[in-house]
Design a protein around this motif. Structure first.
Motif, PDB file in Angstrom:
ATOM      1  N   ASP A 198       0.829  -1.204   0.000  1.00  0.00           N
ATOM      2  CA  ASP A 198       0.000   0.000   0.000  1.00  0.00           C
ATOM      3  C   ASP A 198       0.865   1.256   0.000  1.00  0.00           C
ATOM      4  O   ASP A 198       0.568   2.232  -0.707  1.00  0.00           O
ATOM      5  N   VAL A 251       3.495   9.778 -10.087  1.00  0.00           N
ATOM      6  CA  VAL A 251       2.812   9.953 -11.373  1.00  0.00           C
ATOM      7  C   VAL A 251       2.050  11.271 -11.385  1.00  0.00           C
ATOM      8  O   VAL A 251       2.085  12.011 -12.367  1.00  0.00           O
ATOM      9  N   ALA A 252       1.370  11.588 -10.297  1.00  0.00           N
ATOM     10  CA  ALA A 252       0.630  12.846 -10.218  1.00  0.00           C
ATOM     11  C   ALA A 252       1.569  14.042 -10.331  1.00  0.00           C
ATOM     12  O   ALA A 252       1.257  15.025 -11.011  1.00  0.00           O
ATOM     13  N   GLN A 268       2.463   1.683  -3.451  1.00  0.00           N
ATOM     14  CA  GLN A 268       1.466   2.133  -4.424  1.00  0.00           C
ATOM     15  C   GLN A 268       1.138   3.611  -4.226  1.00  0.00           C
ATOM     16  O   GLN A 268       0.996   4.360  -5.188  1.00  0.00           O
ATOM     17  N   GLU A 269       1.044   4.040  -2.987  1.00  0.00           N
ATOM     18  CA  GLU A 269       0.772   5.455  -2.698  1.00  0.00           C
ATOM     19  C   GLU A 269       1.913   6.338  -3.212  1.00  0.00           C
ATOM     20  O   GLU A 269       1.676   7.399  -3.804  1.00  0.00           O
ATOM     21  N   GLN A 270       3.147   5.907  -3.010  1.00  0.00           N
ATOM     22  CA  GLN A 270       4.294   6.679  -3.488  1.00  0.00           C
ATOM     23  C   GLN A 270       4.322   6.727  -5.016  1.00  0.00           C
ATOM     24  O   GLN A 270       4.637   7.767  -5.606  1.00  0.00           O
ATOM     25  N   LEU A 271       3.994   5.622  -5.670  1.00  0.00           N
ATOM     26  CA  LEU A 271       3.937   5.608  -7.130  1.00  0.00           C
ATOM     27  C   LEU A 271       2.845   6.553  -7.641  1.00  0.00           C
ATOM     28  O   LEU A 271       3.060   7.294  -8.598  1.00  0.00           O
ATOM     29  N   ASP A 272       1.691   6.523  -6.996  1.00  0.00           N
ATOM     30  CA  ASP A 272       0.600   7.412  -7.392  1.00  0.00           C
ATOM     31  C   ASP A 272       1.000   8.872  -7.242  1.00  0.00           C
ATOM     32  O   ASP A 272       0.692   9.708  -8.103  1.00  0.00           O
ATOM     33  N   GLN A 273       1.700   9.197  -6.170  1.00  0.00           N
ATOM     34  CA  GLN A 273       2.151  10.573  -5.961  1.00  0.00           C
ATOM     35  C   GLN A 273       3.192  10.974  -7.008  1.00  0.00           C
ATOM     36  O   GLN A 273       3.169  12.104  -7.501  1.00  0.00           O
TER      37      GLN A 273
END
Length: 75
Positions: A10, A20-21, A13-18
């Motif tokens: 989790d 990409v954003a 995934q949160e770090q990857l989402d950040q």
């Protein structure tokens, strides 16, 4: 029951989402269409590159050369 691996996944995934954003936020809103032929060598730019890098004007080889030249003289 969630274990430590689930929490780690989790977090990753949160770090990857950040990331990409943040990358998307840096992209300009209006991107010019990609060129069909390289500005430097006039070779065709592959469709995959044009789709992956909207607004590209150089083929991969010329872009690598340009990046190396820029990094060499950057201070």
């Amino acid at each position: 029951m969630a274990d430590i691996a689930d929490f780690a996944n989790d977090l990753v995934q949160e770090q990857l989402d950040q990331a990409v954003a943040a990358r998307l936020a840096l992209m300009p809103d209006s991107v010019l269409p990609s060129r069909m032929f390289c500005d430097e060598c006039d070779e065709p730019i592959p469709e995959g590159r044009r789709l992956a890098q909207p607004g590209c004007t150089l083929c991969v080889g010329c872009k690598v050369t340009e990046d190396l030249r820029a990094s060499r003289y950057a201070r």
